[in-house]
Design a protein around this motif. Structure first.
Motif, PDB file in Angstrom:
ATOM      1  N   ASP A   1       1.334   9.343  -5.780  1.00  0.00           N
ATOM      2  CA  ASP A   1       1.832  10.698  -5.491  1.00  0.00           C
ATOM      3  C   ASP A   1       2.756  11.173  -6.613  1.00  0.00           C
ATOM      4  O   ASP A   1       2.661  12.310  -7.071  1.00  0.00           O
ATOM      5  N   THR A   2       3.633  10.298  -7.078  1.00  0.00           N
ATOM      6  CA  THR A   2       4.556  10.643  -8.155  1.00  0.00           C
ATOM      7  C   THR A   2       3.785  10.985  -9.431  1.00  0.00           C
ATOM      8  O   THR A   2       4.064  11.975 -10.084  1.00  0.00           O
ATOM      9  N   GLN A   3       2.794  10.153  -9.769  1.00  0.00           N
ATOM     10  CA  GLN A   3       1.991  10.422 -10.963  1.00  0.00           C
ATOM     11  C   GLN A   3       1.197  11.703 -10.834  1.00  0.00           C
ATOM     12  O   GLN A   3       1.054  12.448 -11.796  1.00  0.00           O
ATOM     13  N   ASP A   4       0.706  11.974  -9.631  1.00  0.00           N
ATOM     14  CA  ASP A   4      -0.066  13.186  -9.390  1.00  0.00           C
ATOM     15  C   ASP A   4       0.826  14.422  -9.601  1.00  0.00           C
ATOM     16  O   ASP A   4       0.420  15.410 -10.217  1.00  0.00           O
TER      17      ASP A   4
ATOM     18  N   LEU B   1       0.827  -1.210   0.000  1.00  0.00           N
ATOM     19  CA  LEU B   1       0.000   0.000   0.000  1.00  0.00           C
ATOM     20  C   LEU B   1       0.862   1.261   0.000  1.00  0.00           C
ATOM     21  O   LEU B   1       0.553   2.232  -0.694  1.00  0.00           O
ATOM     22  N   GLN B   2       1.941   1.231   0.764  1.00  0.00           N
ATOM     23  CA  GLN B   2       2.853   2.375   0.790  1.00  0.00           C
ATOM     24  C   GLN B   2       3.474   2.605  -0.590  1.00  0.00           C
ATOM     25  O   GLN B   2       3.563   3.737  -1.054  1.00  0.00           O
ATOM     26  N   ALA B   3       3.885   1.526  -1.239  1.00  0.00           N
ATOM     27  CA  ALA B   3       4.459   1.640  -2.588  1.00  0.00           C
ATOM     28  C   ALA B   3       3.426   2.203  -3.563  1.00  0.00           C
ATOM     29  O   ALA B   3       3.760   3.038  -4.416  1.00  0.00           O
ATOM     30  N   LEU B   4       2.182   1.766  -3.438  1.00  0.00           N
ATOM     31  CA  LEU B   4       1.115   2.289  -4.299  1.00  0.00           C
ATOM     32  C   LEU B   4       0.872   3.777  -4.057  1.00  0.00           C
ATOM     33  O   LEU B   4       0.711   4.549  -4.998  1.00  0.00           O
ATOM     34  N   ARG B   5       0.877   4.170  -2.788  1.00  0.00           N
ATOM     35  CA  ARG B   5       0.690   5.598  -2.465  1.00  0.00           C
ATOM     36  C   ARG B   5       1.810   6.447  -3.073  1.00  0.00           C
ATOM     37  O   ARG B   5       1.556   7.523  -3.611  1.00  0.00           O
TER      38      ARG B   5
END
Length: 125
Positions: A118-121, A110-114
């Protein structure tokens, strides 16, 4: 070229163990329980995979040693890309929602997904 399910299983063994003999691959797949394919089937699959360019074969010793010729990350991307297009109409979000509904992610996942989100955002701004 997208490997078949059985080819992916063999590649997973080779990615994890590195170059291996047919016996090593066969044993790692747990195919001696009578439920899976026999040794000769594993050998034939590796021979076909060598012809397709998925694995290389070192014939210098009596027991031929096979090694993956395709990178794990590249192969996974190809498989996911095809699944994404064929099943989810190109929607990454729909693929992720379905995947997470089947098997919840761990805290680290989940942390990796967040972090990815965030990077894509940030890249979109």
């Amino acid at each position: 070229m997208i490997p078949t399910e059985s080819e992916l299983a063999i590649l997973a063994v080779l990615w994890k163990r590195g170059p291996s003999t047919v016996r090593d691959v066969h044993d790692a797949l747990g195919r001696e329980d009578g439920k899976g394919a026999g040794y000769t089937t594993t050998l034939k699959q590796l021979q076909v995979m060598a012809t397709k360019g998925l694995v290389s074969r070192d014939e210098r010793s009596r027991s031929h040693v096979y090694a993956a010729r395709v990178a794990e990350s590249r192969t996974k991307r190809q498989v996911v890309r095809e699944l994404l297009e064929r099943v989810f109409g190109g929607s990454s979000a729909e693929l992720a929602v379905h995947a997470l509904s089947l098997k919840p992610a761990s805290k680290d996942e989940l942390q990796a997904l967040r972090e990815l989100l965030d990077t894509q955002d940030k890249e979109r701004k």
